[in-house]
Design a protein around this motif. Structure first.
Motif: not given
Length: 156
Positions: A125-137
């Motif tokens: 998810l974090i490698s391929h999705n662009s709709d994630i909050g920066g803090s979450t990443l």
């Protein structure tokens, strides 16, 4: 942007990545600014009489109905969300041993359905999705690294 409250080292907010029953928990929340649903871990601003750790525990329960003992909360350091725009840091935490609270999830703006992910699913998810909050990443990458480096196999 200068936040109303700033703690030591200019900590103004928190993000906490919870694990419940060996699965990472993220919320899917609507963000009107982007007209999209995004993935995010519980996050929020530090309040006047709170330490960042207390804020992390409070936000975790409010946004997910999960609780974590303070001794089980693992610091992942902090990061600058955007040093050119925001005068503040976000403290990041990992909560690997969460339990259900009796309190219901708050329905505040931005919170949404909680979804559960294995470590492999979270990495995807974090490698391929662009709709994630920066803090979450940042919290996710640091938590995964901490798990890989740990000699304790019971982190999750």
């Amino acid at each position: 942007v200068k936040p109303k409250i700033s703690k030591a080292d200019k900590i103004v907010g928190i993000c906490v990545l919870p694990v419940f029953k060996n699965k990472f928990c993220l919320m899917k929340g609507w963000r009107h600014q982007f007209n999209k649903i995004i993935y995010q871990a519980p996050a929020g601003f530090v309040e006047n009489e709170e330490t960042p750790e207390k804020t992390a525990i409070r936000e975790l329960e409010e946004e997910t109905s999960l609780i974590c003992n303070s001794e089980d909360l693992i610091s992942l350091g902090s990061y600058l969300p955007d040093a050119g725009l925001i005068e503040g840091r976000v403290a990041l935490y990992f909560a690997p041993k969460c339990k259900r609270s009796l309190k219901k999830q708050d329905k505040e703006i931005g919170t949404g359905k909680i979804e559960f992910y294995t470590i492999e699913q979270l990495i995807n998810l974090i490698s391929h999705n662009s709709d994630i909050g920066g803090s979450t990443l940042v919290a996710s990458y640091r938590a995964i690294q901490k798990i890989k480096e740990s000699t304790k196999k019971d982190l999750i």
